[in-house]
Write a protein that holds these residues in place. Structure first.
Motif, short mmCIF file in Angstrom:
data_model
loop_
_atom_site.label_atom_id
_atom_site.label_comp_id
_atom_site.label_asym_id
_atom_site.label_seq_id
_atom_site.Cartn_x
_atom_site.Cartn_y
_atom_site.Cartn_z
N PHE A 151 0.85 -1.19 0.00
CA PHE A 151 0.00 0.00 0.00
C PHE A 151 0.89 1.24 0.00
N PHE A 152 0.30 2.39 -0.34
CA PHE A 152 1.05 3.64 -0.38
C PHE A 152 0.10 4.80 -0.17
N MET A 153 0.40 5.65 0.79
CA MET A 153 -0.41 6.83 1.07
C MET A 153 0.17 8.03 0.32
N PHE A 154 -0.70 8.85 -0.28
CA PHE A 154 -0.23 10.00 -1.05
C PHE A 154 -1.34 11.06 -1.09
N ARG A 155 -0.95 12.26 -1.52
CA ARG A 155 -1.93 13.33 -1.74
C ARG A 155 -2.29 13.30 -3.22
N ASN A 156 -3.58 13.10 -3.51
CA ASN A 156 -4.04 13.00 -4.89
C ASN A 156 -3.91 14.38 -5.55
N ALA A 157 -3.16 14.45 -6.65
CA ALA A 157 -2.93 15.71 -7.35
C ALA A 157 -4.22 16.29 -7.92
N ASN A 158 -5.21 15.45 -8.21
CA ASN A 158 -6.47 15.92 -8.79
C ASN A 158 -7.42 16.47 -7.74
N SER A 159 -7.55 15.76 -6.61
CA SER A 159 -8.52 16.17 -5.59
C SER A 159 -7.90 16.85 -4.39
N ASN A 160 -6.57 16.80 -4.26
CA ASN A 160 -5.83 17.38 -3.14
C ASN A 160 -6.16 16.69 -1.81
N GLU A 161 -6.75 15.50 -1.86
CA GLU A 161 -7.10 14.72 -0.67
C GLU A 161 -6.05 13.64 -0.44
N ILE A 162 -5.92 13.20 0.80
CA ILE A 162 -5.05 12.07 1.11
C ILE A 162 -5.76 10.80 0.64
N ASN A 163 -5.06 9.99 -0.17
CA ASN A 163 -5.59 8.74 -0.69
C ASN A 163 -4.60 7.62 -0.39
N VAL A 164 -5.05 6.38 -0.54
CA VAL A 164 -4.19 5.22 -0.37
C VAL A 164 -4.42 4.30 -1.57
N VAL A 165 -3.34 3.90 -2.23
CA VAL A 165 -3.44 2.86 -3.25
C VAL A 165 -2.93 1.58 -2.61
N TYR A 166 -3.49 0.44 -3.04
CA TYR A 166 -3.06 -0.83 -2.48
C TYR A 166 -3.14 -1.92 -3.54
N LYS A 167 -2.34 -2.95 -3.30
CA LYS A 167 -2.31 -4.08 -4.23
C LYS A 167 -3.26 -5.15 -3.71
N ARG A 168 -4.17 -5.59 -4.56
CA ARG A 168 -5.17 -6.59 -4.18
C ARG A 168 -4.59 -8.00 -4.36
N LYS A 169 -5.21 -8.98 -3.75
CA LYS A 169 -4.73 -10.37 -3.80
C LYS A 169 -4.64 -10.90 -5.22
N ASN A 170 -5.52 -10.43 -6.12
CA ASN A 170 -5.52 -10.93 -7.50
C ASN A 170 -4.55 -10.17 -8.40
N GLY A 171 -3.73 -9.26 -7.82
CA GLY A 171 -2.72 -8.54 -8.59
C GLY A 171 -3.17 -7.21 -9.14
N THR A 172 -4.46 -6.88 -9.01
CA THR A 172 -4.95 -5.57 -9.45
C THR A 172 -4.71 -4.56 -8.32
N TYR A 173 -5.08 -3.30 -8.57
CA TYR A 173 -4.85 -2.25 -7.60
C TYR A 173 -6.17 -1.66 -7.14
N GLY A 174 -6.16 -1.16 -5.91
CA GLY A 174 -7.34 -0.48 -5.36
C GLY A 174 -6.95 0.91 -4.92
N LEU A 175 -7.96 1.76 -4.77
CA LEU A 175 -7.75 3.14 -4.34
C LEU A 175 -8.73 3.44 -3.21
N LEU A 176 -8.24 3.96 -2.10
CA LEU A 176 -9.07 4.40 -0.99
C LEU A 176 -9.13 5.91 -1.00
N GLU A 177 -10.35 6.46 -1.03
CA GLU A 177 -10.56 7.90 -1.03
C GLU A 177 -11.46 8.25 0.15
N PRO A 178 -11.25 9.43 0.78
CA PRO A 178 -12.13 9.82 1.87
C PRO A 178 -13.51 10.21 1.33
N GLU A 179 -14.53 9.94 2.15
CA GLU A 179 -15.89 10.31 1.77
C GLU A 179 -16.11 11.79 2.09
N ASN A 180 -16.71 12.52 1.18
CA ASN A 180 -16.93 13.95 1.40
C ASN A 180 -18.17 14.22 2.19
#
Length: 180
Positions: A151-180
């Motif tokens: 996983f990796f925490m970063f500030r999304n350049a588009n929304s300026n919010e803190i997001n987390v990307v993560y690697k899923r068990k099947n090899g794809t990626y997920g994105l966690l975004e805060p709810e507004n």
């Protein structure tokens, strides 16, 4: 490139250090003079682990390998790093050569014990701090893969919010975004 070679539970001989300089020296043309390579060798139960982290212009490359001999582990780590660099050459060429980027992922070293936690013990045993630089989701996934994390925490350049990307068990990626 600046080198920092650390031995944990093992004394490193000069010929191993020279081998590190020779093996990692082939990457010097890719990185700036300010690049820092940290090589850590750990001995545990007749197995030797070599971990190499290279930081340059805000990018982090990391690889780790365990073998019976530290030279074999070093060879494997160099191969892994070479593969990472080749795989991401096009995407990273702009970043590596750009002097305008600041380091955005600097870990503060903190000491901790590798204590075995009980099943219901939710104690924090390690804390890391790092600066958060605006990135696109693709850049964050690339950085996550470079450091070898799930996983990796970063500030999304588009929304300026803190997001987390993560690697899923099947090899794809997920994105966690805060709810507004």
């Amino acid at each position: 490139m600046k080198y920092n070679i650390i031995g944990r539970k093992v004394n490193l001989r000069d010929n191993f250090k020279e081998r590190v300089y020779k093996k990692l020296g082939k990457f010097e043309k890719i990185f700036s003079e300010d690049a820092e390579a940290v090589v850590t060798v750990t001995l545990e139960k007749n197995r030797q682990t070599v971990e190499v982290t290279i930081r340059d212009n805000g990018m982090t490359y990391r690889a780790e390998s365990t073998a019976l001999e530290m030279n074999d582990a070093l060879d494997a780590v160099v191969d892994i790093l070479g593969g990472q660099i080749r795989k991401n050459k096009a995407k990273l060429s702009k970043k590596i050569k750009s002097e305008s980027l600041e380091k955005y992922f600097e870990e503060e070293p903190t000491g901790y014990d590798d204590a075995v936690l009980e099943e219901e013990d939710y104690s924090v045993v390690r804390t890391k701090t790092f600066s958060v630089k605006p990135l696109t989701v693709e850049e964050a996934i690339l950085q996550m893969n470079m450091i070898g994390h799930q996983f990796f925490m970063f500030r999304n350049a588009n929304s300026n919010e803190i997001n987390v990307v993560y690697k899923r068990k099947n090899g794809t990626y997920g994105l966690l975004e805060p709810e507004n």
